[in-house]
Design an enzyme around this catalytic site. Structure first.
Site, PDB file in Angstrom:
ATOM      1  CB  SER A 157      -0.947  -0.053   1.199  1.00  0.00           C
ATOM      2  OG  SER A 157      -1.908   0.972   1.153  1.00  0.00           O
ATOM      3  CG  ASP A 375      -5.925  -2.530  -4.347  1.00  0.00           C
ATOM      4  OD1 ASP A 375      -6.695  -2.110  -3.473  1.00  0.00           O
ATOM      5  OD2 ASP A 375      -4.693  -2.544  -4.223  1.00  0.00           O
ATOM      6  CG  HIS A 404      -5.190  -2.538  -0.151  1.00  0.00           C
ATOM      7  ND1 HIS A 404      -4.552  -1.953  -1.219  1.00  0.00           N
ATOM      8  CD2 HIS A 404      -4.695  -1.923   0.955  1.00  0.00           C
ATOM      9  CE1 HIS A 404      -3.727  -1.015  -0.786  1.00  0.00           C
ATOM     10  NE2 HIS A 404      -3.784  -0.988   0.524  1.00  0.00           N
TER      11      HIS A 404
END
Length: 443
Positions: A157, A375, A404
């Site tokens: 991320s 995502d 994710h």
């Protein structure tokens, strides 16, 4: 703990402390491949425990070769000073995210302004030194302190952006780098939040369709449109009568947001909703809110400190309002909640910087990147763009994937490529594809 300069351009000035963790390699010295620094994202997420999680899921041959290093970034968790601006900011029940009038907007604008001012009063010039570039230079300090010529790195991320900035600033200090669920560099950060709004709305519609498919279990409607209508009706109901006096419409949105990050959460979310809708029982809904929806103010503070200063944000609320209204008309699920989550940037009391122009410099090895096509938190375009910036990188795509952070989630096609790269440096063909995991089974 590792002491680093608050301002890396003033190395003899004020020092701050970073909290690190280490899970030591288990094999002989002859097979040692160095340190693997790991970051779970955020910005604002603590990372020491992430090292334990990552290490526990590595195959024995990889686990034997690396010291896995976790860290709480500057301002976060056990690092000192830890930034926390207003302890009661997320106390339920909060004003509805979706404003029905200009007066409702003003309530949130006032809250956002006071929050930003509280941060400024408490931390002053510290807030000028919480950018991603500062954290990247902290990674370099960690490398030196650990006595390593080069580091290996896994970022998920926001951690992908941090890793990419480090790779740009210190290309010769990277041995291997893995980026999982990738930030789109050209969109940091105002644009990326608008992109998220559309992606999360698509994700929640997939969740509603899954619930409809399993209507015999949850009894929330056999048609996705009926389920979706039921969700927004529930928001209105909770606005008037919060569940257990705890879960209002904001708290509901925040709780269900995890479904956009992790499809594995769908069964428990649906069960909690069904229990409340069918039986009027708020216990499961409150439990899921406390587990998944209750924000940690310290993480929120650092999230703002990073995002509001990595790049300049417009201070023109009329532009924000117009953008949010446009998104809301097409993708209502997260449009207003995301706007208010970022609204302190309208007033943030620190100097904005200029994003580091990402590039593959001399000595940088080929990276390995992973991206799911659906995502929500870091939409697919981010993986494509980062792949283009770092020439020679390999991109692995999880087709139809909604999760994710796709690594170490049980998809062997992805994990095998990740583990082989760490073990030997072997890279898959570019571009590689993996099928997503099946949808979860109802409970």
């Amino acid at each position: 703990m590792l002491s680093v300069p608050l301002d890396h351009d003033d190395p003899s000035g004020r020092q701050i402390d970073l909290a690190l963790s280490r899970v030591r390699h288990t094999g002989p010295a002859a097979g040692y491949q160095g340190v693997l620094l790991v970051n779970p994202g955020g910005p604002g997420a603590a990372g020491r425990d992430f090292a334990v999680s990552v290490a526990a899921q590595l195959p024995s041959r990889v686990r034997a070769a690396y010291d896995v290093i976790g860290f709480d970034p500057r301002g976060v968790g056990a690092s000192r000073p830890a930034v926390s601006c207003e302890a009661g900011y997320f106390k339920p029940v909060r004003p509805d995210y979706v404003p029905a009038s200009a007066a409702d907007e003003q309530v949130w604008l006032d809250r956002s302004q006071e929050y930003a001012r509280a941060c400024g009063r408490k931390y002053g010039s510290l807030l000028d030194h919480l950018k991603t570039a500062d954290a990247a230079r902290d990674l370099e300090s960690m490398r030196v302190a650990l006595g390593q010529e080069k580091i290996n790195y896994l970022g998920a991320s926001y951690g992908t952006y941090l890793g990419a900035v480090y790779a740009t600033l210190y290309p010769g200090r990277v041995r291997r780098m893995v980026l999982d669920s990738i930030v789109q560099p050209s969109r940091v950060w105002y644009g990326s939040n608008l992109d998220q709004d559309y992606a999360f709305d698509t994700s929640v519609k997939s969740f509603f369709a899954w619930i409809a498919h399993h209507d015999p279990v949850y009894h929330l409607g056999g048609d996705p449109a009926v389920v979706e209508k039921g969700y927004y009706s529930l928001r209105e109901e909770l606005k008037a009568h919060p569940a257990g006096g705890v879960v209002g419409p904001d708290e509901l949105d925040d709780t269900f947001q995890i479904g956009g990050y992790l499809a594995a959460a769908w069964p428990e979310l649906a069960r909690a909703w069904s229990s409340y809708a069918m039986k009027g029982d708020p216990v499961s809904l409150i439990s899921r809110y406390r587990a998944w929806g209750a924000s940690k103010e310290g993480e929120f503070a650092v999230y703002n400190a990073v995002q509001c200063t990595d790049a300049a944000w417009t201070r023109d609320w009329s532009l924000w309002r117009a953008d949010t209204a446009r998104v809301y008309a097409a993708a209502p699920y997260q449009a207003w909640s995301n706007a208010w989550y970022n609204a302190p940037c309208l007033y943030w009391p620190a100097k904005p910087g200029i994003p580091v122009p990402l590039a593959a410099g001399k000595g940088l090895p080929d990276m390995l990147m992973f991206q799911a096509t659906l995502d929500a938190a870091t939409p697919y375009a981010g993986g494509l763009e980062m792949h283009q910036i770092f020439k020679g990188s390999r991109l692995v795509i999880e087709d139809g994937g909604r999760t994710h952070g796709v690594l170490q989630r049980g998809n062997d096609c992805l994990d095998d490529k990740f583990n082989a790269y760490l073990a030997t440096g072997a890279l898959p063909p570019d571009v590689s594809h993996c099928k997503r995991l099946p949808d979860p089974v109802p409970v």
